[in-house]
Motif scaffolding. Structure first.
Motif, PDB file in Angstrom:
ATOM      1  N   MET A   1     -14.537  -6.523  -9.375  1.00 21.89           N
ATOM      2  CA  MET A   1     -15.888  -6.739  -9.885  1.00 21.89           C
ATOM      3  C   MET A   1     -16.881  -6.590  -8.745  1.00 21.89           C
ATOM      4  N   THR A   2     -17.892  -5.780  -8.958  1.00 26.70           N
ATOM      5  CA  THR A   2     -18.982  -5.678  -8.011  1.00 26.70           C
ATOM      6  C   THR A   2     -20.073  -6.643  -8.460  1.00 26.70           C
ATOM      7  N   PRO A   3     -20.400  -7.639  -7.646  1.00 24.89           N
ATOM      8  CA  PRO A   3     -21.379  -8.631  -8.069  1.00 24.89           C
ATOM      9  C   PRO A   3     -22.780  -8.037  -8.153  1.00 24.89           C
ATOM     10  N   MET A   4     -23.555  -8.540  -9.108  1.00 19.44           N
ATOM     11  CA  MET A   4     -24.939  -8.124  -9.279  1.00 19.44           C
ATOM     12  C   MET A   4     -25.813  -9.362  -9.443  1.00 19.44           C
ATOM     13  N   THR A   5     -27.048  -9.264  -8.987  1.00 22.08           N
ATOM     14  CA  THR A   5     -27.983 -10.363  -9.160  1.00 22.08           C
ATOM     15  C   THR A   5     -28.074 -10.722 -10.641  1.00 22.08           C
ATOM     16  N   GLY A   6     -27.951 -12.000 -10.935  1.00 22.18           N
ATOM     17  CA  GLY A   6     -27.984 -12.496 -12.304  1.00 22.18           C
ATOM     18  C   GLY A   6     -26.610 -12.768 -12.883  1.00 22.18           C
ATOM     19  N   ASP A   7     -25.558 -12.254 -12.259  1.00 17.06           N
ATOM     20  CA  ASP A   7     -24.203 -12.528 -12.748  1.00 17.06           C
ATOM     21  C   ASP A   7     -23.872 -14.006 -12.585  1.00 17.06           C
ATOM     22  N   ILE A   8     -23.147 -14.533 -13.545  1.00 13.53           N
ATOM     23  CA  ILE A   8     -22.618 -15.890 -13.426  1.00 13.53           C
ATOM     24  C   ILE A   8     -21.187 -15.766 -12.929  1.00 13.53           C
ATOM     25  N   VAL A   9     -20.900 -16.492 -11.862  1.00 10.59           N
ATOM     26  CA  VAL A   9     -19.579 -16.457 -11.240  1.00 10.59           C
ATOM     27  C   VAL A   9     -19.094 -17.889 -11.050  1.00 10.59           C
ATOM     28  N   ARG A  10     -17.849 -18.014 -10.604  1.00 10.54           N
ATOM     29  CA  ARG A  10     -17.286 -19.319 -10.247  1.00 10.54           C
ATOM     30  C   ARG A  10     -17.341 -19.453  -8.733  1.00 10.54           C
ATOM     31  N   TYR A  11     -17.661 -20.642  -8.261  1.00 10.06           N
ATOM     32  CA  TYR A  11     -17.722 -20.913  -6.830  1.00 10.06           C
ATOM     33  C   TYR A  11     -16.864 -22.132  -6.547  1.00 10.06           C
ATOM     34  N   ARG A  12     -15.974 -22.006  -5.565  1.00  4.98           N
ATOM     35  CA  ARG A  12     -15.135 -23.143  -5.159  1.00  4.98           C
ATOM     36  C   ARG A  12     -15.765 -23.769  -3.921  1.00  4.98           C
ATOM     37  N   GLY A  13     -16.082 -25.066  -4.017  1.00  2.00           N
ATOM     38  CA  GLY A  13     -16.751 -25.770  -2.928  1.00  2.00           C
ATOM     39  C   GLY A  13     -15.955 -25.774  -1.631  1.00  2.00           C
ATOM     40  N   LYS A  14     -16.672 -25.911  -0.529  1.00  2.00           N
ATOM     41  CA  LYS A  14     -16.060 -25.911   0.807  1.00  2.00           C
ATOM     42  C   LYS A  14     -15.670 -27.315   1.264  1.00  2.00           C
ATOM     43  N   HIS A  15     -16.235 -28.327   0.628  1.00  2.00           N
ATOM     44  CA  HIS A  15     -16.054 -29.696   1.099  1.00  2.00           C
ATOM     45  C   HIS A  15     -15.408 -30.555   0.014  1.00  2.00           C
ATOM     46  N   GLY A  16     -14.860 -31.673   0.410  1.00  2.31           N
ATOM     47  CA  GLY A  16     -14.325 -32.634  -0.548  1.00  2.31           C
ATOM     48  C   GLY A  16     -13.143 -32.089  -1.329  1.00  2.31           C
ATOM     49  N   HIS A  18     -13.011 -29.520  -3.279  1.00  5.62           N
ATOM     50  CA  HIS A  18     -13.088 -28.066  -3.522  1.00  5.62           C
ATOM     51  C   HIS A  18     -13.266 -27.769  -5.008  1.00  5.62           C
ATOM     52  N   ALA A  19     -14.154 -28.505  -5.646  1.00  2.23           N
ATOM     53  CA  ALA A  19     -14.405 -28.343  -7.080  1.00  2.23           C
ATOM     54  C   ALA A  19     -14.903 -26.939  -7.396  1.00  2.23           C
ATOM     55  N   VAL A  20     -14.521 -26.437  -8.555  1.00  4.59           N
ATOM     56  CA  VAL A  20     -15.007 -25.147  -9.040  1.00  4.59           C
ATOM     57  C   VAL A  20     -16.254 -25.408  -9.863  1.00  4.59           C
ATOM     58  N   ARG A  21     -17.327 -24.666  -9.547  1.00  9.69           N
ATOM     59  CA  ARG A  21     -18.602 -24.839 -10.245  1.00  9.69           C
ATOM     60  C   ARG A  21     -19.135 -23.491 -10.689  1.00  9.69           C
ATOM     61  N   ALA A  22     -19.997 -23.510 -11.684  1.00  8.25           N
ATOM     62  CA  ALA A  22     -20.697 -22.297 -12.099  1.00  8.25           C
ATOM     63  C   ALA A  22     -21.791 -21.992 -11.084  1.00  8.25           C
TER      64      ALA A  22
END
Length: 88
Positions: A1-16, A18-22
């Motif tokens: 997938m090539t990311p584009m501005t406006g895309d919704i992705v999953r992000y895994r936190g760097k701390h604590g 490491h929760a997955v967030r939108a």
């Protein structure tokens, strides 16, 4: 997938835990402001797959920015949203 501005992705936190967030892509290689980068107001991107994100969180703040985020499934990385998921 090539990311584009406006895309919704999953992000895994760097701390604590490491929760997955939108998160939403706020800049990609095509939409990055070159004058902002030159002036030092906007961080550069290391590759076409890196993006800047606004990460949503269930807190009073509502979210936070993350810059120059690489793709992957590890802490501090973004991944595409699954295209379909089974209903519980």
């Amino acid at each position: 997938m090539t990311p584009m501005t406006g895309d919704i992705v999953r992000y895994r936190g760097k701390h604590g835990i490491h929760a997955v967030r939108a998160a939403i892509v706020t800049a990609d290689i095509r939409t990055l402001d070159p004058l902002g980068v030159t002036s030092g107001n906007v961080p550069a991107l290391d590759s076409p797959q890196h993006v800047h994100l606004w990460v949503f969180t269930p807190s009073e703040a509502g979210g936070f920015p993350e810059y120059n985020v690489p793709p992957g499934d590890g802490p501090g990385e973004w991944s595409p949203q699954p295209s379909a998921r089974p209903l519980a």
